[in-house]
Write a protein that holds these residues in place. Sequence first.
Motif, PDB file in Angstrom:
ATOM      1  N   THR A  41       0.856  -1.184   0.000  1.00 29.89           N
ATOM      2  CA  THR A  41       0.000   0.000   0.000  1.00 29.89           C
ATOM      3  C   THR A  41       0.889   1.229   0.000  1.00 29.89           C
ATOM      4  O   THR A  41       1.832   1.328   0.790  1.00 29.89           O
ATOM      5  N   VAL A  42       0.607   2.159  -0.891  1.00 28.95           N
ATOM      6  CA  VAL A  42       1.392   3.376  -1.018  1.00 28.95           C
ATOM      7  C   VAL A  42       0.511   4.568  -0.667  1.00 28.95           C
ATOM      8  O   VAL A  42      -0.547   4.765  -1.275  1.00 28.95           O
ATOM      9  N   ILE A  43       0.950   5.338   0.303  1.00 31.40           N
ATOM     10  CA  ILE A  43       0.236   6.539   0.725  1.00 31.40           C
ATOM     11  C   ILE A  43       1.046   7.745   0.257  1.00 31.40           C
ATOM     12  O   ILE A  43       2.147   8.002   0.736  1.00 31.40           O
ATOM     13  N   GLY A  44       0.490   8.476  -0.711  1.00 33.72           N
ATOM     14  CA  GLY A  44       1.202   9.598  -1.305  1.00 33.72           C
ATOM     15  C   GLY A  44       1.875   9.166  -2.597  1.00 33.72           C
ATOM     16  O   GLY A  44       2.745   8.300  -2.588  1.00 33.72           O
ATOM     17  N   THR A  45       1.434   9.756  -3.719  1.00 34.14           N
ATOM     18  CA  THR A  45       1.891   9.270  -5.021  1.00 34.14           C
ATOM     19  C   THR A  45       2.617  10.355  -5.815  1.00 34.14           C
ATOM     20  O   THR A  45       2.280  10.640  -6.961  1.00 34.14           O
ATOM     21  N   GLY A  73      -5.496  -5.225   4.365  1.00 33.86           N
ATOM     22  CA  GLY A  73      -4.872  -6.374   3.709  1.00 33.86           C
ATOM     23  C   GLY A  73      -3.426  -6.168   3.308  1.00 33.86           C
ATOM     24  O   GLY A  73      -2.821  -7.036   2.662  1.00 33.86           O
ATOM     25  N   ALA A  74      -2.826  -5.047   3.691  1.00 33.83           N
ATOM     26  CA  ALA A  74      -1.461  -4.758   3.260  1.00 33.83           C
ATOM     27  C   ALA A  74      -0.433  -5.541   4.068  1.00 33.83           C
ATOM     28  O   ALA A  74      -0.545  -5.673   5.288  1.00 33.83           O
ATOM     29  N   ASP A  75       0.578  -6.048   3.373  1.00 35.82           N
ATOM     30  CA  ASP A  75       1.739  -6.638   4.041  1.00 35.82           C
ATOM     31  C   ASP A  75       2.761  -5.551   4.370  1.00 35.82           C
ATOM     32  O   ASP A  75       3.426  -5.597   5.402  1.00 35.82           O
ATOM     33  N   LEU A  76       2.880  -4.592   3.461  1.00 36.13           N
ATOM     34  CA  LEU A  76       3.843  -3.508   3.598  1.00 36.13           C
ATOM     35  C   LEU A  76       3.157  -2.210   3.190  1.00 36.13           C
ATOM     36  O   LEU A  76       2.473  -2.160   2.163  1.00 36.13           O
ATOM     37  N   ILE A  77       3.343  -1.180   3.998  1.00 37.04           N
ATOM     38  CA  ILE A  77       2.741   0.131   3.727  1.00 37.04           C
ATOM     39  C   ILE A  77       3.871   1.152   3.636  1.00 37.04           C
ATOM     40  O   ILE A  77       4.724   1.223   4.530  1.00 37.04           O
ATOM     41  N   ALA A  83      -3.154   3.132  13.269  1.00 35.77           N
ATOM     42  CA  ALA A  83      -4.456   2.832  13.866  1.00 35.77           C
ATOM     43  C   ALA A  83      -5.297   1.931  12.980  1.00 35.77           C
ATOM     44  O   ALA A  83      -6.116   1.148  13.479  1.00 35.77           O
ATOM     45  N   ALA A  84      -5.093   2.015  11.656  1.00 36.53           N
ATOM     46  CA  ALA A  84      -5.973   1.295  10.731  1.00 36.53           C
ATOM     47  C   ALA A  84      -5.401  -0.012  10.214  1.00 36.53           C
ATOM     48  O   ALA A  84      -6.152  -0.911   9.817  1.00 36.53           O
ATOM     49  N   ALA A  85      -4.091  -0.156  10.209  1.00 39.86           N
ATOM     50  CA  ALA A  85      -3.458  -1.311   9.576  1.00 39.86           C
ATOM     51  C   ALA A  85      -3.464  -2.524  10.494  1.00 39.86           C
ATOM     52  O   ALA A  85      -3.502  -2.400  11.726  1.00 39.86           O
ATOM     53  N   ALA A  86      -3.409  -3.696   9.879  1.00 40.14           N
ATOM     54  CA  ALA A  86      -3.290  -4.935  10.645  1.00 40.14           C
ATOM     55  C   ALA A  86      -2.008  -4.917  11.461  1.00 40.14           C
ATOM     56  O   ALA A  86      -0.996  -4.355  11.013  1.00 40.14           O
ATOM     57  N   PRO A  87      -2.004  -5.512  12.667  1.00 34.55           N
ATOM     58  CA  PRO A  87      -0.843  -5.421  13.563  1.00 34.55           C
ATOM     59  C   PRO A  87       0.450  -5.932  12.955  1.00 34.55           C
ATOM     60  O   PRO A  87       1.536  -5.445  13.289  1.00 34.55           O
TER      61      PRO A  87
END
Length: 318
Positions: free
Chosen positions: A6-10, A78-82, A102-106
């Motif tokens: 998952t990429v935040i900021g493109t 569902g992201a493995d890597l953000i 806060a939103a991502a899986a642990p």
Amino acid sequence: MSQQLTVIGTGVIGNGWIARALAQGWDVVAFDPAAGAEARTREFVASAWHSLTRAGLAEGADPERLTFADSLEAAVEGADLIQENVPERLELKREILAAIDAAAAPEAIVGSSTSGFKPSDLQQDCQHEAGRVIVAHPFNPVYLLPLVELVGGEATAAAQTERAQALYQSLAMRPLVVRREIEGHIADRLMEALWREALHLVNDGVATTEEIDAAVVYGCGLRWSLMGTFLTFHLAGGDQGMRHMLEQFGPALKLPWTKLEAPELTDDLIDKVVEGCEHQAAGRSVAELDRRRDDFLVELLGLVQKYWPEAEGLEGRI
């Protein structure tokens, strides 16, 4: 089982991550609230795909494995890597990273592409799994250059660093685990030192931007691309290596050959640098120069891999 980035900021760096992950057969989900972000990203990937194809695509590589989410929360599901790539403002990064945490899986790893901030500062507002928020600093163009500097913060456990290392290796990157956090990490501190000195040489009328770039391209840069700094100087000592080199040339370190402080960016200096770069570009667009750079890097990386294979004992460090 496919992996998801998952990429935040493109911007340029975020899009570079996207192109690399797609070329490695990953699923990619992106989020950027800026108008037209998705169209710009798809155009970027289409442009980079030429070089990525030449470099070699992994099984399952497909630009269509990219989707855009309409919220940060939906993007990290569902992201493995953000990978966070928002502008270099500490308060903004801390806000976004806290929302991701806060939103991502642990178990998801959260990497920040920051070129300067320390991970402990980035982790401050994370209330869930702060330790998995690390620095993962790449180099442009991210879709071709393999180095990524990994820096854990005060809350980061060894297991989290090891998981991050494995994930970035799955993206065909060469993780360099930085031993302790420091502003600017490793590579940027080295590049900034050269950049400051180059600006002084232009400001003092010693050389033009083109002449300085030629000094790097046809001199030290050729050696650095294979051996880096220390091994290059080791050879400069002849058969006795680094010890003789330091004995012979060590006293020169005290001579005023460099200026540690950056020069003031006056209008005159800015004009000299801009005019010099425009002369070097010789009317070619940035897109044309990007393609020229990428074609060169694809061939150069092949040489680096030939002469500096993983078998030299650097696994786990770079």
